[in-house]
Motif scaffolding. Structure first.
Motif, mmCIF file in Angstrom:
data_model
loop_
_atom_site.group_PDB
_atom_site.id
_atom_site.type_symbol
_atom_site.label_atom_id
_atom_site.label_comp_id
_atom_site.label_asym_id
_atom_site.label_seq_id
_atom_site.Cartn_x
_atom_site.Cartn_y
_atom_site.Cartn_z
ATOM 1 N N ASN A 140 -11.109 -28.587 -16.848
ATOM 2 C CA ASN A 140 -10.961 -28.756 -18.291
ATOM 3 C C ASN A 140 -10.134 -27.653 -18.949
ATOM 4 N N HIS A 141 -9.884 -26.573 -18.245
ATOM 5 C CA HIS A 141 -9.198 -25.437 -18.856
ATOM 6 C C HIS A 141 -8.663 -24.541 -17.745
ATOM 7 N N SER A 142 -7.884 -23.562 -18.147
ATOM 8 C CA SER A 142 -7.427 -22.572 -17.176
ATOM 9 C C SER A 142 -8.620 -21.727 -16.750
ATOM 10 N N PRO A 143 -8.610 -21.244 -15.529
ATOM 11 C CA PRO A 143 -9.747 -20.440 -15.067
ATOM 12 C C PRO A 143 -9.906 -19.160 -15.877
ATOM 13 N N ILE A 144 -11.168 -18.773 -16.092
ATOM 14 C CA ILE A 144 -11.466 -17.526 -16.788
ATOM 15 C C ILE A 144 -11.344 -16.382 -15.786
ATOM 16 N N LEU A 145 -10.657 -15.335 -16.178
ATOM 17 C CA LEU A 145 -10.441 -14.224 -15.254
ATOM 18 C C LEU A 145 -11.770 -13.595 -14.857
ATOM 19 N N PRO A 146 -11.868 -13.136 -13.628
ATOM 20 C CA PRO A 146 -13.135 -12.557 -13.151
ATOM 21 C C PRO A 146 -13.447 -11.230 -13.820
ATOM 22 N N LEU A 147 -14.707 -10.821 -13.691
ATOM 23 C CA LEU A 147 -15.132 -9.517 -14.197
ATOM 24 C C LEU A 147 -14.269 -8.397 -13.618
ATOM 25 N N ALA A 148 -13.899 -8.548 -12.359
ATOM 26 C CA ALA A 148 -13.131 -7.507 -11.672
ATOM 27 C C ALA A 148 -11.809 -7.217 -12.373
ATOM 28 N N SER A 149 -11.252 -8.208 -13.069
ATOM 29 C CA SER A 149 -9.973 -8.004 -13.745
ATOM 30 C C SER A 149 -10.102 -7.079 -14.955
ATOM 31 N N HIS A 150 -11.318 -6.925 -15.486
ATOM 32 C CA HIS A 150 -11.556 -6.070 -16.653
ATOM 33 C C HIS A 150 -12.271 -4.776 -16.289
ATOM 34 N N ASP A 151 -12.493 -4.556 -15.009
ATOM 35 C CA ASP A 151 -13.233 -3.383 -14.556
ATOM 36 C C ASP A 151 -12.303 -2.176 -14.495
ATOM 37 N N THR A 152 -12.558 -1.198 -15.338
ATOM 38 C CA THR A 152 -11.741 0.017 -15.350
ATOM 39 C C THR A 152 -12.499 1.232 -14.847
ATOM 40 N N ASN A 153 -13.751 1.005 -14.424
ATOM 41 C CA ASN A 153 -14.595 2.128 -14.009
ATOM 42 C C ASN A 153 -15.019 2.066 -12.541
ATOM 43 N N GLY A 154 -14.507 1.077 -11.810
ATOM 44 C CA GLY A 154 -14.839 0.976 -10.386
ATOM 45 C C GLY A 154 -16.260 0.562 -10.127
ATOM 46 N N ASN A 155 -16.789 -0.376 -10.927
ATOM 47 C CA ASN A 155 -18.165 -0.841 -10.746
ATOM 48 C C ASN A 155 -18.269 -2.202 -10.071
ATOM 49 N N VAL A 156 -17.165 -2.940 -9.972
ATOM 50 C CA VAL A 156 -17.224 -4.318 -9.485
ATOM 51 C C VAL A 156 -16.791 -4.402 -8.023
ATOM 52 N N ILE A 157 -17.611 -5.092 -7.237
ATOM 53 C CA ILE A 157 -17.263 -5.465 -5.859
ATOM 54 C C ILE A 157 -16.951 -6.959 -5.910
ATOM 55 N N TYR A 158 -15.689 -7.288 -5.742
ATOM 56 C CA TYR A 158 -15.236 -8.672 -5.908
ATOM 57 C C TYR A 158 -15.151 -9.344 -4.543
ATOM 58 N N ILE A 159 -15.856 -10.467 -4.386
ATOM 59 C CA ILE A 159 -15.960 -11.146 -3.094
ATOM 60 C C ILE A 159 -15.480 -12.587 -3.234
ATOM 61 N N GLY A 160 -14.674 -13.028 -2.298
ATOM 62 C CA GLY A 160 -14.187 -14.411 -2.320
ATOM 63 C C GLY A 160 -13.730 -14.840 -0.942
ATOM 64 N N MET B 174 -20.026 -12.721 4.809
ATOM 65 C CA MET B 174 -19.932 -11.407 5.438
ATOM 66 C C MET B 174 -19.710 -10.331 4.387
ATOM 67 N N GLY B 175 -18.938 -10.647 3.355
ATOM 68 C CA GLY B 175 -18.713 -9.686 2.279
ATOM 69 C C GLY B 175 -20.007 -9.323 1.584
ATOM 70 N N MET B 176 -20.855 -10.313 1.332
ATOM 71 C CA MET B 176 -22.148 -10.041 0.698
ATOM 72 C C MET B 176 -23.054 -9.247 1.624
ATOM 73 N N TYR B 177 -23.019 -9.575 2.918
ATOM 74 C CA TYR B 177 -23.849 -8.867 3.894
ATOM 75 C C TYR B 177 -23.489 -7.383 3.922
ATOM 76 N N LEU B 178 -22.195 -7.091 3.998
ATOM 77 C CA LEU B 178 -21.763 -5.695 4.051
ATOM 78 C C LEU B 178 -22.091 -4.976 2.755
ATOM 79 N N SER B 179 -21.926 -5.659 1.638
ATOM 80 C CA SER B 179 -22.230 -5.034 0.345
ATOM 81 C C SER B 179 -23.707 -4.689 0.239
ATOM 82 N N ALA B 180 -24.557 -5.628 0.631
ATOM 83 C CA ALA B 180 -25.999 -5.380 0.586
ATOM 84 C C ALA B 180 -26.388 -4.243 1.519
ATOM 85 N N LYS B 181 -25.746 -4.190 2.676
ATOM 86 C CA LYS B 181 -26.036 -3.137 3.654
ATOM 87 C C LYS B 181 -25.739 -1.753 3.074
#
Length: 509
Positions: free
Chosen positions: A326-346, A217-224
């Motif tokens: 095998n390792h700790s999870p890599i932080l998502p792109l959203a964690s480094h977004d300082t310009n409001g460009n990332v729509i994080y869906i989970g 649903m998150g992807m559907y709304l984002s695409a819309k």
């Protein structure tokens, strides 16, 4: 005149009803009340034109005697039919089939077979060929090779049920049971924002969170919100098939870039941006779907810089962040977004069980507000009681404990699954051990085809599924995802046994 005191009249009424008496089949042990059963069967007779408009019905006492039911049952039946408009009462004359019913087209009905009326359609509607998928009917004796889903047998159903009951028993719970916020339950939004900030390095507040019915649903709304007919969105040449389908419903301009062992090749994205404007890039950065590779740190930074420079959105679908072996999870792109460009869906569907449709969009406030406005027309709001249950599940630490538990189980299953694949199929399959997730990206030797494998596998009660959906871009990579998390040790051995028989036959041919 009372028919009980007039044998001739009673005889005439019984004769009149006799052709239809066998049509009334009342089941006294049914959960449906007898008067409703009788009402529904009267409606069928009227629709079939066996009881035509202006037909007079027998008195309630006479019909009750004829059908061996209490008179109150017949009275309640007649009252129901009057309310629905099937009958009318003419003072001093009796009860009649409504004379003003519209003419119903005469058609042949099969007794007790209502499915026949649903096989044909009397109107036109629009179909979307993009949405057509082969429906798989898996018999109990078959094993289905899925593309990576959780084992629902590990779901902490008792813990969730206790929490749900406790929440429902609260004195003020009725306040949560009416129309609520389009954004989802406020407590869950606040708790989820804090949890994601702590575990994934996000910088979100409650106002940045929209609760959805899963990531789809998150992807559907984002695409819309992002795409119109001629807008461009960039995806991988190998990509999540459902995402491709969703985006193609909104735009005709789906641009593909290559994917290698480091994820999307962002240099290709930059070249596209130099040639034409794009609205968005879709990325599964943690474990690329379907290949399971992780987007490298260098490309993450490059993609974020490109989004800032060319002002496009990044739809980051972080569908299985929690599963890393095998390792700790890599932080998502959203964690480094300082310009409001990332729509994080989970979502928590993958983590706990697909049936719990709790997902989220984390994005700038304006985007979240408009997504909520759109959500109003497809799903007014979520399940507040379920959302409160998961708010407690997250806040109490139960979610983290569940993740730690299943991580150990899935890692053991991954190791066994990959070990057996390597031992038994090194001449036909190639793959890399996935660092996380719940599936292996398995490449078939070019001299064989998945079509042949799938057809042969059915002889050994193994269903491969829709192997075609992994190559919608027609790159001929000859690979599919094989999920391992669903199967316990015994089931993995059985699956490999069936797959061995399949590939033995494929090799010979």
């Amino acid at each position: 005149m009372d028919s009980n005191n007039n044998p001739d009249l009673k005889y005439i009424i019984v004769q009149f009803m006799f052709p239809y008496k066998t049509s009334f089949q009342l089941k006294r042990k049914s959960k449906q009340a007898l008067y409703l059963q009788l009402s529904n069967q009267f409606i069928v007779l009227i629709r079939e034109r066996k009881l035509v408009p202006e037909t007079k019905l027998p008195g309630s006492r006479t019909l009750a005697e004829l059908l061996s039911v209490h008179r109150k049952t017949v009275v309640a039946c007649y009252d129901e039919l009057l309310l629905q408009g099937w009958l009318e009462v003419i003072p001093k004359k009796g009860t009649f089939i409504n004379a003003n019913l519209p003419e119903l087209q005469q058609q042949e009905f099969l007794k007790n077979d209502y499915k026949k009326t649903l096989d044909s359609i009397g109107f036109q509607f629009y179909k979307d060929a993009l949405l057509e998928r082969k429906a798989l009917t898996i018999e109990n004796s078959f094993m289905y090779l899925n593309d990576g889903i959780s084992d629902t047998r590990l779901t902490p159903t008792e813990d969730l049920a206790r929490t749900y009951r406790r929440i429902c028993s609260k004195q003020q719970i009725y306040k949560e049971m009416s129309y609520g916020s389009l954004f989802g339950n406020e407590k869950l939004r606040r708790t989820l924002a804090n949890y994601l900030n702590k575990t994934r390095g996000l910088h979100s507040a409650k106002e940045n969170v929209l609760i959805t019915r899963g990531s789809q649903m998150g992807m559907y709304l984002s695409a819309k919100l992002l795409l119109k007919k001629d807008d461009a969105i960039v995806v991988g040449k190998t990509n999540y098939g459902a995402a491709d389908t969703l985006f193609l419903q909104n735009t005709t301009c789906l641009l593909r870039v290559s994917v290698d062992e480091n994820g999307l090749i962002t240099d290709e994205i930059e070249q596209i941006c130099k040639e034409k404007p794009i609205k968005a890039v879709y990325v599964t950065s943690h474990h690329h779907h379907p290949t399971t590779v992780t987007l490298s740190a260098e490309r993450r930074i490059h993609l974020l810089n490109l989004s800032k420079k060319y002002k496009f959105a990044i739809i980051e679908d972080d569908y299985d962040y929690d599963f890393n072996y095998n390792h700790s999870p890599i932080l998502p792109l959203a964690s480094h977004d300082t310009n409001g460009n990332v729509i994080y869906i989970g979502s928590v569907c993958k983590t706990v069980a697909p049936v719990f449709r709790i997902g989220y969009i984390i994005a700038p406030t304006d985007f979240v507000n408009e997504a909520a406005n759109q959500r109003r027309f497809i799903d007014r709001q979520g399940d507040a009681l379920l959302e409160l249950t998961f708010e407690d599940f997250i806040k109490s630490g139960d979610l983290d404990r569940h993740i730690k538990k299943v991580m150990k189980v899935y890692k053991a299953r991954r190791d066994l699954f990959c070990q057996l694949l390597k031992q038994r199929f090194s001449d036909v399959f190639s793959f890399d051990f996935p660092k996380g997730g719940m599936a292996v990206w398995v490449r078939l030797h070019k001299k064989y085809s998945w079509e042949t494998v799938a057809e042969t596998a059915r002889k050994y009660q193994l269903e491969i599924g829709e192997w075609q959906r992994y190559d919608l871009a027609k790159t001929n990579h000859n690979a599919i995802r094989m999920g391992f998390a669903t199967y316990n040790e015994e089931e993995i051995y059985e699956l490999m046994k069936r797959l061995s028989k399949t590939m033995d036959e494929v090799r010979l041919n």
